[in-house]
Design a protein around this motif. Structure first.
Motif, PDB file in Angstrom:
ATOM      1  N   VAL A 111      35.514 -51.766 -39.712  1.00  0.00           N
ATOM      2  CA  VAL A 111      35.659 -53.211 -39.820  1.00  0.00           C
ATOM      3  C   VAL A 111      34.625 -53.697 -40.829  1.00  0.00           C
ATOM      4  N   GLN A 112      35.075 -54.456 -41.815  1.00  0.00           N
ATOM      5  CA  GLN A 112      34.160 -55.042 -42.801  1.00  0.00           C
ATOM      6  C   GLN A 112      34.007 -56.532 -42.492  1.00  0.00           C
ATOM      7  N   LEU A 113      32.764 -57.011 -42.585  1.00  0.00           N
ATOM      8  CA  LEU A 113      32.451 -58.397 -42.248  1.00  0.00           C
ATOM      9  C   LEU A 113      31.720 -59.050 -43.413  1.00  0.00           C
ATOM     10  N   VAL A 114      32.151 -60.258 -43.775  1.00  0.00           N
ATOM     11  CA  VAL A 114      31.515 -61.002 -44.859  1.00  0.00           C
ATOM     12  C   VAL A 114      31.253 -62.422 -44.394  1.00  0.00           C
ATOM     13  N   GLU A 115      29.959 -62.805 -44.380  1.00  0.00           N
ATOM     14  CA  GLU A 115      29.584 -64.153 -43.953  1.00  0.00           C
ATOM     15  C   GLU A 115      29.544 -65.107 -45.137  1.00  0.00           C
ATOM     16  N   SER A 116      29.705 -66.383 -44.830  1.00  0.00           N
ATOM     17  CA  SER A 116      29.554 -67.435 -45.829  1.00  0.00           C
ATOM     18  C   SER A 116      29.195 -68.729 -45.108  1.00  0.00           C
TER      19      SER A 116
ATOM     20  N   ARG B 298      36.149 -52.720 -27.300  1.00  0.00           N
ATOM     21  CA  ARG B 298      35.042 -53.352 -26.573  1.00  0.00           C
ATOM     22  C   ARG B 298      35.284 -54.855 -26.579  1.00  0.00           C
ATOM     23  N   LEU B 299      35.878 -55.357 -25.500  1.00  0.00           N
ATOM     24  CA  LEU B 299      36.343 -56.738 -25.479  1.00  0.00           C
ATOM     25  C   LEU B 299      35.307 -57.733 -24.985  1.00  0.00           C
ATOM     26  N   LEU B 300      34.306 -57.260 -24.254  1.00  0.00           N
ATOM     27  CA  LEU B 300      33.350 -58.161 -23.637  1.00  0.00           C
ATOM     28  C   LEU B 300      32.201 -58.494 -24.591  1.00  0.00           C
ATOM     29  N   ALA B 301      31.784 -59.758 -24.587  1.00  0.00           N
ATOM     30  CA  ALA B 301      30.652 -60.173 -25.399  1.00  0.00           C
ATOM     31  C   ALA B 301      29.356 -59.800 -24.696  1.00  0.00           C
ATOM     32  N   THR B 302      28.378 -59.379 -25.469  1.00  0.00           N
ATOM     33  CA  THR B 302      27.069 -59.044 -24.910  1.00  0.00           C
ATOM     34  C   THR B 302      25.972 -59.640 -25.792  1.00  0.00           C
ATOM     35  N   ILE B 303      24.761 -59.726 -25.247  1.00  0.00           N
ATOM     36  CA  ILE B 303      23.634 -60.229 -26.017  1.00  0.00           C
ATOM     37  C   ILE B 303      22.822 -59.082 -26.607  1.00  0.00           C
ATOM     38  N   ASP B 304      23.182 -57.848 -26.267  1.00  0.00           N
ATOM     39  CA  ASP B 304      22.417 -56.674 -26.677  1.00  0.00           C
ATOM     40  C   ASP B 304      22.811 -56.248 -28.080  1.00  0.00           C
ATOM     41  N   ILE B 305      21.867 -56.310 -28.987  1.00  0.00           N
ATOM     42  CA  ILE B 305      22.144 -55.992 -30.383  1.00  0.00           C
ATOM     43  C   ILE B 305      22.655 -54.562 -30.539  1.00  0.00           C
ATOM     44  N   LYS B 306      22.235 -53.672 -29.658  1.00  0.00           N
ATOM     45  CA  LYS B 306      22.602 -52.263 -29.794  1.00  0.00           C
ATOM     46  C   LYS B 306      24.088 -52.016 -29.500  1.00  0.00           C
ATOM     47  N   THR B 307      24.752 -52.978 -28.888  1.00  0.00           N
ATOM     48  CA  THR B 307      26.164 -52.781 -28.537  1.00  0.00           C
ATOM     49  C   THR B 307      27.108 -53.207 -29.658  1.00  0.00           C
ATOM     50  N   TYR B 308      26.570 -53.688 -30.757  1.00  0.00           N
ATOM     51  CA  TYR B 308      27.391 -54.101 -31.897  1.00  0.00           C
ATOM     52  C   TYR B 308      27.364 -53.020 -32.967  1.00  0.00           C
ATOM     53  N   THR B 309      28.543 -52.682 -33.468  1.00  0.00           N
ATOM     54  CA  THR B 309      28.694 -51.555 -34.373  1.00  0.00           C
ATOM     55  C   THR B 309      28.756 -51.964 -35.835  1.00  0.00           C
ATOM     56  N   TYR B 310      29.425 -53.067 -36.105  1.00  0.00           N
ATOM     57  CA  TYR B 310      29.668 -53.483 -37.486  1.00  0.00           C
ATOM     58  C   TYR B 310      28.883 -54.767 -37.784  1.00  0.00           C
ATOM     59  N   TRP B 311      28.339 -54.825 -39.008  1.00  0.00           N
ATOM     60  CA  TRP B 311      27.490 -55.948 -39.402  1.00  0.00           C
ATOM     61  C   TRP B 311      27.845 -56.439 -40.799  1.00  0.00           C
ATOM     62  N   GLY B 312      27.714 -57.753 -40.988  1.00  0.00           N
ATOM     63  CA  GLY B 312      27.843 -58.313 -42.318  1.00  0.00           C
ATOM     64  C   GLY B 312      26.504 -58.240 -43.045  1.00  0.00           C
ATOM     65  N   GLN B 313      26.496 -58.761 -44.258  1.00  0.00           N
ATOM     66  CA  GLN B 313      25.294 -58.684 -45.086  1.00  0.00           C
ATOM     67  C   GLN B 313      24.335 -59.836 -44.823  1.00  0.00           C
ATOM     68  N   GLY B 314      24.790 -60.854 -44.116  1.00  0.00           N
ATOM     69  CA  GLY B 314      23.937 -61.975 -43.760  1.00  0.00           C
ATOM     70  C   GLY B 314      24.068 -63.151 -44.708  1.00  0.00           C
ATOM     71  N   THR B 315      23.794 -64.336 -44.187  1.00  0.00           N
ATOM     72  CA  THR B 315      23.784 -65.552 -44.991  1.00  0.00           C
ATOM     73  C   THR B 315      22.565 -66.376 -44.594  1.00  0.00           C
ATOM     74  N   GLN B 316      21.855 -66.884 -45.587  1.00  0.00           N
ATOM     75  CA  GLN B 316      20.602 -67.598 -45.345  1.00  0.00           C
ATOM     76  C   GLN B 316      20.861 -69.036 -44.900  1.00  0.00           C
ATOM     77  N   VAL B 317      20.191 -69.426 -43.827  1.00  0.00           N
ATOM     78  CA  VAL B 317      20.201 -70.816 -43.364  1.00  0.00           C
ATOM     79  C   VAL B 317      18.755 -71.306 -43.375  1.00  0.00           C
ATOM     80  N   THR B 318      18.527 -72.378 -44.105  1.00  0.00           N
ATOM     81  CA  THR B 318      17.186 -72.951 -44.195  1.00  0.00           C
ATOM     82  C   THR B 318      17.247 -74.409 -43.764  1.00  0.00           C
ATOM     83  N   VAL B 319      16.430 -74.759 -42.769  1.00  0.00           N
ATOM     84  CA  VAL B 319      16.397 -76.125 -42.251  1.00  0.00           C
ATOM     85  C   VAL B 319      15.042 -76.722 -42.583  1.00  0.00           C
ATOM     86  N   SER B 320      15.048 -77.771 -43.372  1.00  0.00           N
ATOM     87  CA  SER B 320      13.795 -78.415 -43.774  1.00  0.00           C
ATOM     88  C   SER B 320      13.435 -79.540 -42.801  1.00  0.00           C
ATOM     89  N   SER B 321      12.144 -79.745 -42.638  1.00  0.00           N
ATOM     90  CA  SER B 321      11.683 -80.781 -41.696  1.00  0.00           C
ATOM     91  C   SER B 321      11.534 -82.129 -42.386  1.00  0.00           C
TER      92      SER B 321
END
Length: 125
Positions: A2-7, A102-125
Motif C-alpha cells: 500500500v502506498q500512501l501520499v499525504e497533502s 487488520r480492521l481494528l484501529a489502534t494507538i500503537d505505532i508498531k501495529t501500522y505497516t505502511y507509512w506516507g512521507q509526511g506533511t508539515q503543519v506549522t501553527v503560529s502563535s
C-alpha cells in the motif's frame, strides 16, 4: 503493498483550520484500519487519530473535539480535519495503514505497516 501520499499541510495561525488528505494506492481493495501520527522536532512520533475499516474512530486526548478523522473508501482517501489549531500541534503529520485484514484501529505505532512521507503543519502563535 500500500502506498500512501499525504497533502494539505501548511502554515496557519493559532485558532485556524487545516484539512490533511492521504491518498492510498496499491493494494487498496483489501480492508485495513488507518491512522494519523505526528512528530515534532526532538520528539518521538505519536498517535493522533485512527479509524477502523467500519468507521469507528480513536483520538489522542489532546485533539479530541478539535480533530476529526474520516475516510472515503470509494476514493481510497483518508482525511484529518483539524480545527482550533494550537502551536503545540506543530509537527510533521504522517498517514499510516495497518496490514490488509487488520480492521481494528489502534494507538500503537508498531501495529501500522505502511507509512506516507509526511506533511508539515506549522501553527503560529
Amino acid at each position: 503493498q500500500v502506498q500512501l501520499v499525504e497533502s494539505g499541510g501548511g502554515l496557519v495561525q493559532a485558532g485556524g483550520s487545516l484539512r490533511l488528505s492521504c491518498a492510498a494506492s496499491g493494494r487498496t481493495f483489501s480492508s485495513y484500519a488507518m491512522g494519523w501520527f505526528r512528530q515534532a522536532p526532538g520528539k518521538e512520533r505519536e498517535f493522533v487519530a485512527a479509524i477502523m475499516w467500519s468507521g469507528g474512530d480513536l483520538y489522542y486526548d489532546s485533539v479530541k473535539g478539535r480533530f476529526t478523522i474520516s475516510r472515503d473508501h470509494a476514493k481510497n482517501m483518508l482525511y484529518l480535519q483539524m480545527n482550533s489549531l494550537k502551536p503545540e500541534d506543530t509537527a510533521v503529520y504522517y498517514c499510516a495503514a495497518r496490514s490488509p485484514g487488520r480492521l481494528l484501529a489502534t494507538i500503537d505505532i508498531k501495529t501500522y505497516t505502511y507509512w506516507g512521507q509526511g506533511t508539515q503543519v506549522t501553527v503560529s502563535s
